[in-house]
Write a protein that holds these residues in place. Structure first.
Motif, PDB file in Angstrom:
ATOM      1  N   ASP A  35      37.354 -76.678 -51.610  1.00 26.02           N
ATOM      2  CA  ASP A  35      36.534 -77.071 -52.751  1.00 26.02           C
ATOM      3  C   ASP A  35      37.356 -76.984 -54.033  1.00 26.02           C
ATOM      4  OD1 ASP A  35      36.726 -74.315 -53.193  1.00 26.02           O
ATOM      5  OD2 ASP A  35      34.676 -73.930 -52.536  1.00 26.02           O
ATOM      6  N   GLU A  36      36.691 -77.213 -55.159  1.00 23.45           N
ATOM      7  CA  GLU A  36      37.390 -77.164 -56.448  1.00 23.45           C
ATOM      8  C   GLU A  36      37.980 -75.785 -56.714  1.00 23.45           C
ATOM      9  OE1 GLU A  36      36.590 -77.858 -61.232  1.00 23.45           O
ATOM     10  OE2 GLU A  36      35.078 -78.511 -59.796  1.00 23.45           O
ATOM     11  N   ALA A  37      37.250 -74.725 -56.366  1.00 23.06           N
ATOM     12  CA  ALA A  37      37.758 -73.368 -56.586  1.00 23.06           C
ATOM     13  C   ALA A  37      39.050 -73.133 -55.808  1.00 23.06           C
ATOM     14  CB  ALA A  37      36.697 -72.338 -56.195  1.00 23.06           C
ATOM     15  N   ALA A  38      39.118 -73.629 -54.579  1.00 23.27           N
ATOM     16  CA  ALA A  38      40.335 -73.477 -53.772  1.00 23.27           C
ATOM     17  C   ALA A  38      41.488 -74.279 -54.381  1.00 23.27           C
ATOM     18  CB  ALA A  38      40.085 -73.922 -52.337  1.00 23.27           C
ATOM     19  N   THR A  39      41.181 -75.444 -54.940  1.00 21.61           N
ATOM     20  CA  THR A  39      42.210 -76.264 -55.577  1.00 21.61           C
ATOM     21  C   THR A  39      42.746 -75.568 -56.825  1.00 21.61           C
ATOM     22  OG1 THR A  39      41.155 -78.254 -54.712  1.00 21.61           O
ATOM     23  CG2 THR A  39      42.721 -78.555 -56.516  1.00 21.61           C
ATOM     24  N   LEU A  40      41.858 -74.989 -57.617  1.00 26.58           N
ATOM     25  CA  LEU A  40      42.283 -74.242 -58.796  1.00 26.58           C
ATOM     26  C   LEU A  40      43.120 -73.026 -58.407  1.00 26.58           C
ATOM     27  CD1 LEU A  40      38.963 -74.435 -60.837  1.00 26.58           C
ATOM     28  CD2 LEU A  40      41.135 -75.534 -61.445  1.00 26.58           C
ATOM     29  N   ALA A  41      42.710 -72.311 -57.369  1.00 29.16           N
ATOM     30  CA  ALA A  41      43.457 -71.134 -56.905  1.00 29.16           C
ATOM     31  C   ALA A  41      44.830 -71.534 -56.383  1.00 29.16           C
ATOM     32  CB  ALA A  41      42.667 -70.396 -55.827  1.00 29.16           C
ATOM     33  N   PHE A  42      44.902 -72.651 -55.674  1.00 30.42           N
ATOM     34  CA  PHE A  42      46.181 -73.149 -55.184  1.00 30.42           C
ATOM     35  C   PHE A  42      47.092 -73.503 -56.355  1.00 30.42           C
ATOM     36  CE2 PHE A  42      48.501 -76.971 -53.368  1.00 30.42           C
ATOM     37  CZ  PHE A  42      49.497 -76.206 -52.763  1.00 30.42           C
ATOM     38  N   GLY A  43      46.538 -74.147 -57.378  1.00 24.45           N
ATOM     39  CA  GLY A  43      47.323 -74.446 -58.576  1.00 24.45           C
ATOM     40  C   GLY A  43      47.855 -73.182 -59.231  1.00 24.45           C
ATOM     41  N   ALA A  44      47.021 -72.155 -59.325  1.00 22.69           N
ATOM     42  CA  ALA A  44      47.456 -70.880 -59.911  1.00 22.69           C
ATOM     43  C   ALA A  44      48.565 -70.255 -59.074  1.00 22.69           C
ATOM     44  CB  ALA A  44      46.271 -69.930 -60.046  1.00 22.69           C
TER      45      ALA A  44
ATOM     46  N   ARG B  72      45.069 -78.308 -63.733  1.00 18.77           N
ATOM     47  CA  ARG B  72      44.315 -77.301 -64.480  1.00 18.77           C
ATOM     48  C   ARG B  72      44.551 -75.913 -63.878  1.00 18.77           C
ATOM     49  NH1 ARG B  72      39.531 -79.231 -63.757  1.00 18.77           N
ATOM     50  NH2 ARG B  72      39.725 -80.675 -65.489  1.00 18.77           N
ATOM     51  N   GLY B  73      44.558 -75.829 -62.547  1.00 14.62           N
ATOM     52  CA  GLY B  73      44.834 -74.554 -61.889  1.00 14.62           C
ATOM     53  C   GLY B  73      46.230 -74.040 -62.211  1.00 14.62           C
ATOM     54  N   ILE B  74      47.199 -74.939 -62.236  1.00 17.32           N
ATOM     55  CA  ILE B  74      48.567 -74.545 -62.588  1.00 17.32           C
ATOM     56  C   ILE B  74      48.603 -74.007 -64.010  1.00 17.32           C
ATOM     57  CG2 ILE B  74      50.889 -75.449 -63.079  1.00 17.32           C
ATOM     58  CD1 ILE B  74      50.476 -77.346 -60.641  1.00 17.32           C
ATOM     59  N   LEU B  75      47.961 -74.725 -64.931  1.00 19.60           N
ATOM     60  CA  LEU B  75      47.958 -74.269 -66.319  1.00 19.60           C
ATOM     61  C   LEU B  75      47.224 -72.943 -66.487  1.00 19.60           C
ATOM     62  CD1 LEU B  75      47.643 -77.768 -67.845  1.00 19.60           C
ATOM     63  CD2 LEU B  75      49.327 -76.060 -68.581  1.00 19.60           C
TER      64      LEU B  75
ATOM     65  N   MET C 156      48.124 -67.995 -50.356  1.00 21.25           N
ATOM     66  CA  MET C 156      47.405 -69.160 -50.887  1.00 21.25           C
ATOM     67  C   MET C 156      46.075 -69.297 -50.175  1.00 21.25           C
ATOM     68  SD  MET C 156      50.431 -71.976 -51.141  1.00 21.25           S
ATOM     69  CE  MET C 156      50.758 -71.880 -49.399  1.00 21.25           C
ATOM     70  N   PRO C 157      45.137 -70.053 -50.790  1.00 20.04           N
ATOM     71  CA  PRO C 157      43.826 -70.251 -50.161  1.00 20.04           C
ATOM     72  C   PRO C 157      43.956 -70.987 -48.842  1.00 20.04           C
ATOM     73  CG  PRO C 157      44.048 -71.620 -52.151  1.00 20.04           C
ATOM     74  CD  PRO C 157      45.270 -70.772 -52.044  1.00 20.04           C
TER      75      PRO C 157
END
Length: 168
Positions: free
Chosen positions: A19-28, A55-58, A167-168
């Motif tokens: 989901d979006e949360a997993a994508t953001l966590a992966f970016g982080a 956005r997750g990376i940032l 990672m997620p």
């Protein structure tokens, strides 16, 4: 577990992002491994999550302001304490020469990280990527495949794969 490859062999890793949360966590998670000089190409259809990943990376780099798609501005500049990040979206390019005319080449240097959405729109005029990241839809989720091409890209991906927490 460290993953080693020959000097010229790309390193590949795939994962499912629920989901979006997993994508953001992966970016982080990616952000924690970034070093200046890296170029990352982001591939995927409209709406698959390229800007969400950015956005997750940032967020992982400590940026807490608004992160918007650079579709109309073509580039969003983020001057952060640890790194300068340039987020490009070349979707609106009709000709690869628009890349040259835009004057973006100076952003690609050994003191910055460049994320490029729709790199195929500038073809061979872009600097080569260290990592190509492909996002594909999977129902309401998405799959990610990272292909680390250069020594710097392989180092980044190796560190990502061995980082704690995973990672997620």
């Amino acid at each position: 577990m460290m993953i080693h490859t020959a000097n010229d062999t790309p390193l590949r890793h795939s994962l499912h992002l629920a989901d979006e949360a997993a994508t953001l966590a992966f970016g982080a998670a990616i952000a924690r491994q970034l070093t200046p000089g890296l170029v990352i190409y982001l591939y995927g259809n409209l709406g698959v999550g390229k800007t969400t990943l950015s956005r997750g990376i940032l967020r992982g780099l400590g940026f807490d302001g608004k992160v918007k798609s650079p579709t109309y501005a073509l580039v969003e500049v983020y001057e952060l304490s640890r790194i300068n990040l340039y987020h490009f979206d070349l979707y609106r390019f009709n000709d690869a020469l628009e890349w040259e005319e835009a004057g973006f080449r100076e952003y690609f240097n050994d003191t910055s990280v460049c994320l490029v959405e729709w790199p195929e729109k500038a073809a061979e005029l872009l600097p080569a990527p260290d990592i190509s990241l492909y996002l594909t839809p999977d129902g309401d989720a998405r799959n990610a495949e990272l292909v680390a091409i250069t020594p710097g890209g392989r180092t980044c991906l190796n560190q990502l794969l061995t980082a704690s927490p995973p990672m997620p």
